[in-house]
Design a protein around this motif. Structure first.
Motif, short mmCIF file in Angstrom:
data_model
loop_
_atom_site.label_atom_id
_atom_site.label_comp_id
_atom_site.label_asym_id
_atom_site.label_seq_id
_atom_site.Cartn_x
_atom_site.Cartn_y
_atom_site.Cartn_z
N GLY A 73 6.18 -16.12 -7.75
CA GLY A 73 7.37 -15.30 -7.56
C GLY A 73 7.51 -14.87 -6.12
N PRO A 74 8.53 -14.07 -5.83
CA PRO A 74 8.75 -13.60 -4.46
C PRO A 74 7.65 -12.66 -4.02
N MET A 75 7.53 -12.48 -2.71
CA MET A 75 6.55 -11.56 -2.16
C MET A 75 6.94 -10.13 -2.52
N HIS A 76 5.95 -9.35 -2.95
CA HIS A 76 6.24 -7.96 -3.28
C HIS A 76 5.28 -7.04 -2.53
N MET A 77 5.41 -5.74 -2.77
CA MET A 77 4.65 -4.79 -1.97
C MET A 77 3.15 -4.89 -2.19
N GLY A 78 2.72 -5.52 -3.28
CA GLY A 78 1.30 -5.75 -3.47
C GLY A 78 0.73 -6.69 -2.43
N HIS A 79 1.62 -7.48 -1.80
CA HIS A 79 1.18 -8.45 -0.79
C HIS A 79 1.43 -7.96 0.64
N CYS A 80 2.35 -7.00 0.79
CA CYS A 80 2.89 -6.69 2.11
C CYS A 80 1.85 -6.19 3.10
N GLN A 138 1.42 3.03 -2.10
CA GLN A 138 2.26 3.72 -3.08
C GLN A 138 3.64 3.91 -2.48
N LEU A 139 4.66 3.41 -3.16
CA LEU A 139 6.03 3.47 -2.66
C LEU A 139 6.72 4.71 -3.21
N MET A 140 7.28 5.48 -2.29
CA MET A 140 7.94 6.73 -2.67
C MET A 140 9.34 6.78 -2.08
N ARG A 141 10.16 7.59 -2.71
CA ARG A 141 11.47 7.92 -2.14
C ARG A 141 11.58 9.44 -2.21
N GLY A 142 11.11 10.09 -1.14
CA GLY A 142 10.96 11.54 -1.19
C GLY A 142 9.79 11.89 -2.09
N SER A 143 10.03 12.72 -3.07
CA SER A 143 8.97 13.15 -3.98
C SER A 143 8.86 12.28 -5.22
N GLU A 144 9.71 11.26 -5.34
CA GLU A 144 9.73 10.41 -6.52
C GLU A 144 9.25 9.01 -6.21
N ALA A 152 9.40 5.13 -5.89
CA ALA A 152 10.56 4.26 -5.66
C ALA A 152 10.79 3.38 -6.88
N LYS A 153 12.05 3.11 -7.18
CA LYS A 153 12.41 2.30 -8.35
C LYS A 153 12.15 0.83 -8.09
N MET A 154 11.95 0.11 -9.17
CA MET A 154 11.63 -1.30 -9.09
C MET A 154 12.86 -2.14 -8.76
N SER A 155 12.59 -3.38 -8.40
CA SER A 155 13.65 -4.31 -8.00
C SER A 155 14.29 -4.98 -9.21
N LYS A 156 15.60 -5.03 -9.24
CA LYS A 156 16.30 -5.75 -10.32
C LYS A 156 16.05 -7.25 -10.22
N ARG A 157 15.90 -7.71 -8.98
CA ARG A 157 15.73 -9.14 -8.78
C ARG A 157 14.43 -9.64 -9.39
N SER A 158 13.37 -8.83 -9.25
CA SER A 158 12.07 -9.29 -9.70
C SER A 158 11.78 -8.91 -11.14
N GLY A 159 12.37 -7.83 -11.61
CA GLY A 159 12.12 -7.41 -12.96
C GLY A 159 11.11 -6.28 -13.06
N PHE A 198 8.86 -5.24 -9.99
CA PHE A 198 8.23 -4.84 -8.74
C PHE A 198 9.26 -4.82 -7.62
N ILE A 199 8.89 -4.16 -6.52
CA ILE A 199 9.77 -4.08 -5.34
C ILE A 199 9.39 -5.21 -4.39
N THR A 200 10.34 -6.02 -4.03
CA THR A 200 10.06 -7.16 -3.17
C THR A 200 10.06 -6.77 -1.70
N ILE A 201 9.37 -7.59 -0.91
CA ILE A 201 9.38 -7.40 0.54
C ILE A 201 10.80 -7.55 1.08
N ALA A 202 11.54 -8.49 0.52
CA ALA A 202 12.93 -8.68 0.96
C ALA A 202 13.75 -7.42 0.75
N ASP A 203 13.55 -6.75 -0.39
CA ASP A 203 14.27 -5.50 -0.65
C ASP A 203 13.92 -4.46 0.41
N MET A 204 12.63 -4.35 0.74
CA MET A 204 12.19 -3.36 1.73
C MET A 204 12.80 -3.62 3.09
#
Length: 582
Positions: free
Chosen positions: A139-146, A395-401, A403-410, A412-418
């Motif tokens: 699959g695409p590169m995600h934050m586990g690889h970044c 750990q990915l955050m958006r303020g105190s919450e 970060a939401k996952m990527s729709k593209r990947s299903g 996880f958050i992808t590097i491309a999204d970041m």
């Protein structure tokens, strides 16, 4: 590379000459090694400009006290015209103070060397293989690889700056069961593209929408040929197609991060070429593999159906591991370790040193792979340094919450999204603001703040500030010129002292294999630049542009241009752009 010698290199050479003279004088014994002698800034700037531990590390071998040896060393150093004082501190450290001209000379060296300032020949062209990312091609590169991707790429660049020849390598894990799962997932998307109602993605398959274009492409190319065919007719074809297309996707994602590998090695190709068999034969020839019974699992009762099985075992306990490791399974297939062992032997064929960048979840396999490389070193009769850098998750955050996952990947958050959201430079620099073995948080809101608390902004702003000042000066008719450098005062000299540390920071970071040190250094240099700049807010005579003093202005512009060059070079090591405006 130009032979212009930087300040730390010049004074390290001076100390070595003094020590060599002391050998000739009989103060130090013949054959004394100076390998552990260091030259660095004192921890407390009030103690001087440079500090050396020479007397501390050499006194025992000379049969004297550190302080007595320090007195002999300082007597010779004090005769140097640019050294204004050579003082002994504590039990025998030597602190040196330099005349301002020494720092002004370094400022001109920065200007003369330009983009080459900080480059070193320390590595003497040794070939270092840095393997990093090596994500499963599913699959695409995600934050586990970044984070590992950035750390590995910055380390490769750092080693090149320090004079090594670097091979950037990616190991494609395309021989395991997960690739069969990928092939089945792609086949499902292929059926979907042919108009088949596939319903919910079955558990155990990859659900990400990123596989839809792959299925559509294969449907276009293959038509309905494999619509109703049994799995054994299409599995190998879909495996190969899926891996190829996933690697294209991965390479595209990595390119967004500014990462490009020199070599892509396939596990499947490694096995097809018989490399594990060749490795086993070599190890048996050197009595490093034997047929033995694998011990029952330690610390718990073995399963009821467990039976002792004779397997080919690698003598990893000989090299510090806690047990010998099987290289094949009972069915004859290669274990992960057996394949990895052969892969590292392959890498060592074209490199003098190996470095792997792994996720922290692979910590349990470090000892056995180190044992394998140590065995290779012994068998070949040449040292093959091998290091594994473990990188913690982010750990990915958006303020105190979270970060939401990527729709593209299903899931996880992808590097491309970041990168789409915050940009390549923010991602790369932020990943290097903590030691890789430390946990870190990536807050999408904080990393784009225009504040001192945001390191990438703080450093890039320092460079942009300098470039803006140079443009403004040019419009007013001023240009950088070293002719009036003698007008620079202590505040400017302090800034040069920090800039002059860059070459030694490159070498020390390269020796430690720690690229994050350069990010830390740049933050400190940027802080010094901003502090000097802020002096001019309340004291107009401290500004870079003093209209009534053209000579001083030209000298400060020369200083600013040099500081900007160092920041530019340091950011270049990290793969981050030195921006012109912000």
């Amino acid at each position: 590379m130009t032979e212009t010698k930087t300040l730390y290199a010049a004074y390290a050479a001076l100390i070595e000459k003094v020590l060599t003279d002391l050998v000739a004088d009989g103060v130090l014994p013949a054959g004394t090694s100076f390998a552990n002698v260091t030259l660095e800034p004192p921890r407390d700037a009030s103690h001087g400009d440079l500090s050396t531990n020479a007397a501390m590390v050499l006194a025992k071998g000379a049969g004297t006290s550190p302080r007595a040896l320090a007195e002999a060393i300082t007597a010779k150093l004090a005769a140097h015209p640019a050294i204004t004082s050579a003082d002994i501190a504590g039990p025998g450290f030597i602190n040196l103070r330099l005349a301002p001209d020494a720092w002004l000379t370094e400022l001109q060296a920065i200007a003369a060397l330009g983009d080459q300032y900080g480059r070193s020949q320390m590595g003497t062209g040794r070939r270092v293989n840095v393997e990093y990312v090596s994500a499963n091609p599913t699959g695409p590169m995600h934050m586990g690889h970044c984070r590992g991707a950035v750390v590995g790429d910055a380390l490769a660049s750092l080693l090149e700056w320090a004079g090594h020849e670097v091979i950037r390598e990616y190991y494609i894990n395309d021989a395991g069961g997960q690739v069969d799962v990928l092939a089945r997932s792609v086949h499902l998307r292929y059926l979907e593209a042919l108009g088949v109602d596939i319903g919910e993605i079955p558990a155990g398959l990859y659900p990400g929408a990123y596989l839809q274009p792959v299925g559509e492409a294969l449907a276009s190319e293959l038509g309905e040929r494999f619509r109703d065919a049994p799995e054994d007719e299409w599995l190998l074809i879909f495996r190969a197609e899926a891996v190829t297309r996933m690697m294209d996707l991965i390479k595209s994602d990595l390119a967004m991060l500014g990462i490009h590998h020199d070599v892509f090695s396939s596990e499947a190709a490694l096995q097809a070429a018989g490399k594990p068999e060749a490795a086993e034969a070599w190890l048996r020839q050197h009595d490093l593999v034997y047929d033995g019974v694998l011990e029952a699992p330690k610390g718990k009762a073995p399963p009821e159906d467990w039976e002792p099985v004779t397997l080919p075992l690698f003598r990893s306990t000989k090299f510090g591991d806690d047990q010998d490791r099987p290289i094949r399974k009972s069915n004859g297939a290669w274990t992960y370790f057996g394949a990895d062992l052969a892969y590292h032997m392959q890498k060592a064929e074209s490199a003098d040193e190996l470095i792997d960048i792994w996720g922290a979840d692979h910590a349990g396999t470090v000892k056995r792979i180190k044992a394998a490389v140590a065995a290779l070193s012994e068998g070949e009769g040449r040292p093959i340094p091998f290091d594994v850098k473990l990188v913690q998750m982010v750990q990915l955050m958006r303020g105190s919450e979270p970060a939401k996952m990527s729709k593209r990947s299903g899931n996880f958050i992808t590097i491309a999204d970041m990168i789409d959201e915050v940009g390549k430079d923010v991602v790369r620099f932020t990943m290097l603001t903590r030691k890789p073995e430390a946990q870190m948080e990536f807050d999408f809101l904080k990393v784009v703040e225009a504040s001192k608390d945001n390191p990438v902004f703080y450093v890039q702003y320092a460079h942009a500030r300098i470039r803006s000042t140079l443009r403004k000066a040019a419009e007013a008719g001023f240009a950088p010129d070293p002719a009036g450098l003698d007008k620079l005062g202590e505040e400017e000299i302090a800034l040069i002292r920090r800039a002059a540390q860059f070459p030694r920071e490159i070498e020390s970071a390269a020796r430690a294999r720690e690229p994050h040190r350069i990010a830390f250094y740049l933050y400190d240099l940027a802080g010094d630049l901003h502090a000097f700049w802020n002096l001019g807010n309340d004291r107009p005579e401290k500004r870079f542009i003093v209209e009534q003093d053209a000579s001083l202005t030209a000298a400060r512009l020369f200083l600013g241009q040099a500081i900007g060059q160092v920041i530019h070079n340091g950011l270049g090591v990290l793969g981050v752009d030195a921006v012109e405006t912000m």
